[in-house]
Motif scaffolding. Sequence first.
Motif, short mmCIF file in Angstrom:
data_model
loop_
_atom_site.label_atom_id
_atom_site.label_comp_id
_atom_site.label_asym_id
_atom_site.label_seq_id
_atom_site.Cartn_x
_atom_site.Cartn_y
_atom_site.Cartn_z
N TRP A 21 -54.92 28.31 10.76
CA TRP A 21 -54.53 27.63 11.99
C TRP A 21 -55.72 26.99 12.70
O TRP A 21 -55.57 26.47 13.81
N TYR A 22 -56.87 27.07 12.07
CA TYR A 22 -58.03 26.39 12.65
C TYR A 22 -58.81 25.79 11.53
O TYR A 22 -58.66 26.22 10.38
N PRO A 23 -59.64 24.80 11.73
CA PRO A 23 -59.99 24.22 13.04
C PRO A 23 -58.80 23.54 13.70
O PRO A 23 -57.80 23.24 13.06
N SER A 24 -58.96 23.28 15.00
CA SER A 24 -57.88 22.69 15.77
C SER A 24 -57.71 21.21 15.43
O SER A 24 -58.60 20.59 14.83
N ARG A 25 -56.59 20.66 15.84
CA ARG A 25 -56.34 19.23 15.57
C ARG A 25 -57.30 18.33 16.36
O ARG A 25 -57.37 17.13 16.12
N TRP A 26 -57.99 18.94 17.33
CA TRP A 26 -58.94 18.13 18.11
C TRP A 26 -60.39 18.36 17.64
O TRP A 26 -61.34 18.08 18.36
N GLY A 27 -60.51 18.93 16.46
CA GLY A 27 -61.83 19.12 15.89
C GLY A 27 -62.33 20.54 16.03
O GLY A 27 -61.85 21.31 16.87
N ALA A 28 -63.31 20.87 15.20
CA ALA A 28 -63.79 22.25 15.13
C ALA A 28 -64.60 22.65 16.37
O ALA A 28 -64.79 23.83 16.63
N ASP A 29 -65.07 21.68 17.13
CA ASP A 29 -65.89 21.99 18.29
C ASP A 29 -65.11 21.91 19.60
O ASP A 29 -65.66 22.17 20.67
N ASP A 30 -63.85 21.55 19.52
CA ASP A 30 -63.08 21.35 20.73
C ASP A 30 -62.92 22.64 21.53
O ASP A 30 -62.70 23.70 20.97
N GLN A 31 -63.01 22.53 22.86
CA GLN A 31 -62.82 23.68 23.74
C GLN A 31 -61.69 23.45 24.74
O GLN A 31 -61.45 24.30 25.59
N ARG A 32 -61.01 22.33 24.65
CA ARG A 32 -60.03 22.00 25.70
C ARG A 32 -58.58 22.05 25.22
O ARG A 32 -57.66 21.97 26.01
N GLY A 33 -58.38 22.13 23.94
CA GLY A 33 -57.02 22.26 23.42
C GLY A 33 -56.11 21.16 23.93
O GLY A 33 -56.48 19.98 23.96
N ALA A 34 -54.91 21.56 24.33
CA ALA A 34 -53.88 20.60 24.69
C ALA A 34 -54.23 19.77 25.92
O ALA A 34 -53.55 18.77 26.21
N ALA A 35 -55.29 20.15 26.64
CA ALA A 35 -55.73 19.31 27.76
C ALA A 35 -56.17 17.94 27.26
O ALA A 35 -56.23 16.98 28.03
N ASN A 36 -56.44 17.87 25.96
CA ASN A 36 -56.77 16.57 25.37
C ASN A 36 -55.60 15.58 25.41
O ASN A 36 -55.79 14.39 25.20
N ARG A 37 -54.41 16.12 25.66
CA ARG A 37 -53.24 15.23 25.73
C ARG A 37 -53.11 14.53 27.09
O ARG A 37 -52.22 13.71 27.29
N LEU A 38 -53.98 14.94 28.01
CA LEU A 38 -53.93 14.32 29.34
C LEU A 38 -54.65 12.98 29.30
O LEU A 38 -55.79 12.89 28.83
N THR A 39 -53.99 11.97 29.81
CA THR A 39 -54.55 10.61 29.75
C THR A 39 -54.26 9.89 31.06
O THR A 39 -53.39 10.32 31.83
N PRO A 40 -54.97 8.81 31.32
CA PRO A 40 -54.63 7.98 32.48
C PRO A 40 -53.16 7.56 32.46
O PRO A 40 -52.51 7.49 33.51
N ALA A 41 -52.64 7.30 31.28
CA ALA A 41 -51.23 6.89 31.20
C ALA A 41 -50.32 7.99 31.72
O ALA A 41 -49.32 7.72 32.40
N LYS A 42 -50.65 9.24 31.40
CA LYS A 42 -49.83 10.35 31.89
C LYS A 42 -49.96 10.48 33.40
O LYS A 42 -49.01 10.86 34.10
N VAL A 43 -51.16 10.21 33.93
CA VAL A 43 -51.35 10.24 35.39
C VAL A 43 -50.42 9.21 36.04
O VAL A 43 -49.73 9.49 37.02
N LEU A 44 -50.40 8.02 35.46
CA LEU A 44 -49.57 6.96 36.04
C LEU A 44 -48.08 7.26 35.86
O LEU A 44 -47.28 6.99 36.76
N GLU A 45 -47.75 7.86 34.74
CA GLU A 45 -46.36 8.27 34.50
C GLU A 45 -45.92 9.28 35.57
O GLU A 45 -44.81 9.21 36.11
N ALA A 46 -46.82 10.20 35.86
CA ALA A 46 -46.52 11.21 36.89
C ALA A 46 -46.41 10.56 38.27
O ALA A 46 -45.52 10.89 39.07
#
Lengths: 315, 315, 315, 315
Positions: free
Chosen positions: C31-56
């Motif tokens: 189940w690892y490395p993660s889909r955001w790379g072996a060094d990633d520390q933020r997990g699903a927070a990587n799914r946060l984008t300016p577009a999601k801010v505007l959507e919200a």
Amino acid sequence: MRSIGRYVWLAGGIAGVVLAGATTLAQSDRWYPSRWGADDQRGAANRLTPAKVLEATKLITQGTVYQLGRVYEAGMPMFGTRHYSLRIPKAFDMGGKNQGVYHDEVISGELGQIGTQFDGLGHVGIGELFYNGNRMDDFAKPEGLTKLGIENVGAIVTRGVLIDVARFKGVAQLPPTYEITAADLKGALQKQGTTIRPGDVVLVHTGWGALWMTDNAKFIASNPGIGVGAAQMLVDAEVVVVGSDNWGVEVFPNPDASLAAPVHQLFLARNGIYLHENLDTAALARDGIYEFAYVFAPLRLRGATGSPGNPLAIR
Amino acid sequence: MRSIGRYVWLAGGIAGVVLAGATTLAQSDRWYPSRWGADDQRGAANRLTPAKVLEATKLITQGTVYQLGRVYEAGMPMFGTRHYSLRIPKAFDMGGKNQGVYHDEVISGELGQIGTQFDGLGHVGIGELFYNGNRMDDFAKPEGLTKLGIENVGAIVTRGVLIDVARFKGVAQLPPTYEITAADLKGALQKQGTTIRPGDVVLVHTGWGALWMTDNAKFIASNPGIGVGAAQMLVDAEVVVVGSDNWGVEVFPNPDASLAAPVHQLFLARNGIYLHENLDTAALARDGIYEFAYVFAPLRLRGATGSPGNPLAIR
Amino acid sequence: MRSIGRYVWLAGGIAGVVLAGATTLAQSDRWYPSRWGADDQRGAANRLTPAKVLEATKLITQGTVYQLGRVYEAGMPMFGTRHYSLRIPKAFDMGGKNQGVYHDEVISGELGQIGTQFDGLGHVGIGELFYNGNRMDDFAKPEGLTKLGIENVGAIVTRGVLIDVARFKGVAQLPPTYEITAADLKGALQKQGTTIRPGDVVLVHTGWGALWMTDNAKFIASNPGIGVGAAQMLVDAEVVVVGSDNWGVEVFPNPDASLAAPVHQLFLARNGIYLHENLDTAALARDGIYEFAYVFAPLRLRGATGSPGNPLAIR
Amino acid sequence: MRSIGRYVWLAGGIAGVVLAGATTLAQSDRWYPSRWGADDQRGAANRLTPAKVLEATKLITQGTVYQLGRVYEAGMPMFGTRHYSLRIPKAFDMGGKNQGVYHDEVISGELGQIGTQFDGLGHVGIGELFYNGNRMDDFAKPEGLTKLGIENVGAIVTRGVLIDVARFKGVAQLPPTYEITAADLKGALQKQGTTIRPGDVVLVHTGWGALWMTDNAKFIASNPGIGVGAAQMLVDAEVVVVGSDNWGVEVFPNPDASLAAPVHQLFLARNGIYLHENLDTAALARDGIYEFAYVFAPLRLRGATGSPGNPLAIR
């Protein structure tokens, strides 16, 4: 993580220690099970007997009590990111026609390992092995040590001996990184006319305590103290506790830059002998009191690695 | 604020006490300055002398040491929102070829007023007035008491006396709100064949301590203890400390529902006598030890209202 | 050590787990490395984008703000020996002719894991392995996590969805150990007319929050919550955070008595999805607000496993 | 008590302030009851409305989120004897065939008044009087403020304005004790082309924040900040919060050496306006972002004087 005020235990640059190899190294000389059995949790406290209590009592002829404990307060020297905080909340009103009010205090800190401190057997290990071969993962639990906790030590009432090494060396204070040798201890004892007996507590006066709250930066940067040779002499003498007027009891840093706190390991892990740090031995040294009744009872903090306190020397 | 687990000091419903009137009431009988002078901060600890140390030492004939302190641990009975927390952080790696590692502990809580506790002179007042007429606002500062702090007490090495009131009344444990009278103390002392002398520490055994960690809810809901009359007898006897195997030393709640902790006020504020609470006196009572050397040195917590500890009775 | 208030994570009696075998088991499904790379520390927070801010932002049409955070206070439900303490010290006097005075507060507790809490990626692991295959001994240090600390998460401003499962099941509160299934989530979403999109925060309303501070014993003894199936559905939906009005988000205890917190492992360790516990979703459910802007920024506590907070739902 | 690291609020030597006279002075200009009624506890937070939420929302056009909160960590600058401690205990073993383990953290400190901090209405007073004429002894209780606690503030979602005074003055960082005047604020606003409206949050960029964790000693020794004149201008503008990239918001020490924190008093006590200290405004200033949605929800710490946090500026 930003490295702030991190204490450097090593004089040199040894890094990348592989703890996985600890077992092999630590077991190479078979220092466990302890001489008090494989289940023992009290170490050298087993040397305390009613006879030692009576031996200590006989030394009390003047009724003079020396407090060896330092005051705990903001600004006292501490390692790294350890802290001590005391606050007095607003008074609580109990009411009543007698107008009852009370204060208490909220305190936080690494209480077993700041200020005057008594090191228990769960404090320092060799890799993953502690006193009696206990493995770190087996007894060091988040809510407290399940073995070797300070609550197992019990009261210490025994003969105490002060060895004034500073006086023996003709100085008020030993130099910052001076390693006290077995010859120094023997010489000082001879000069004093004092002997060490099994079951004793031994306090080593270095003069370093004069820096407490007067030059904290110098106090904490290093300290003169016993080396491995002197420590082995005390092990062989079958003492219970070794204390000193500095933060390490042993010399810091060790003259061998590849060693981190070897005397702590020799005393705590291999021989079950306790350390008592940051004692105030100045008055004893000033008055030339080399034998006394030493009385200390660790706070019974379940699962703690050490205890604060105010040990007494009574004459 | 939601009222959670708030301890009710009063049996009845006295409310709306106007502290502004405290001075008038408290000064009406002129209980200060103290007999040790207007600047004194040590109260009855002034009764401790080398002669009392020697008197205590003479009682040590067996070399037996009783620990009177309870274990500090999660789940011990506490008042209201006081807390006690101990955690063992991950081990620190000191490195070195000797694989040095260490544990310490982080502790927080109202450490001078939880578990076995020694009440200092800044703990309880009468309105805004404390021992020696010190005004709350003058000495109770957020970072610690600037007068009457526990660090002023010093070591207590003196004769200790256990008064087994439970045994005198023919029970293992006194009833929950039983007020111990002066006659009870005298009767128990006579039955034991013990006398109290100036400078002594007096411990009152009620049997209530058997509830510690076995029925905490009952333990904390009330306790049998000395009343004002018995307390005055001990004041007149010129003792230094009065301790007991319960959390209040004095009876809680007071039979007079309009009074909140009047014995604390009589001892601490008016007479400079200390209280020692939540002692474990069971072994002394079991062994019929009514006289002993009592040894206790408060932690020197600058500006604190009390101290935790593990006092000793030595025989 | 005395077992006090120890929380039982397992319904059954599984004991003697050998952590040494963790690697084998945990690695079996890679189940690892993660889909955001072996060094990633933020997990699903990587799914946060300016577009999601505007959507919200587009969802904010009324200007109504819902506070989803609970009050932190003495007496709130907590696990085992965790604690929360707040005290107001005596006022500090700043002096000046303008008579400056101030109060502050001293607080202690397991602040990332009590009350309303946001679980970071260093909180729960599978044996010795955490998110992205990080080994416990490599990053969990006594002074803070050196990887996966909560300070890495950053601000969360995105579309929020409330799934009112209680309403879907026609009750005010789900039963104590009810396991919410994927079918429940789908059914409730359909009934509400809501869809979940990648990068969303999903809050599950169970009605359990009504017990907060009204029946703490029941609140903490168990809780209805999502099971592994429902959790996998949310994983597949590529959400960022899953929150709920209970302490576990997932059902406790798990119907499979041999499993301890499997959803925490699925979310945190395997998929880098965060949990938000002890939310107050009552007002959202009452008002039928199923879509909103969710705004939360964890306290940037270096090296912490979680964060307290007061997340907002804005419409 | 030894004076260690005590912060000197006054530049001069004003001493012996008689708090007893506070009432007379503080009442001389009748600044209470507040404009929001004699029972109000929220002050300028009453200016927050759905219309301000929508006004703020309209500013979000890029979906960019700026974190204004600092990292809380060992070594961050703090006053006097305040502290911050975080420790990661050994991992807890949840067991189960899925090998559940978890970490949490134990934290202590003056959490409402260290690092990035939001000052509530119970923080600073004038003698014994606080916001709305509340008397210290009436609401400041040991277990928390019974009025004016931070839990009353609620969420703050409104238009935010950055005033870059450093840029206006043509420097990267204002001098250590520079008092920002009303003319400075007006000049900077004009240069930026920004206006302040009722209900706004105003952040003042001084450049001082560049010293955070790079020169803590300089950072804490003083700071440039607004003076009483500039503060009065912001009062007249009917703002809700005034924040800055320094620890005081207002200039410290005040140029009038007889005044201690007069702007805190003007804002908090007299006008119910909050302060937000130790913000990181560098990125906003760098990007020239002078208008934004400001989102902050204080931790709902019952009875606290302030809150830590990570406020957001969204564009």
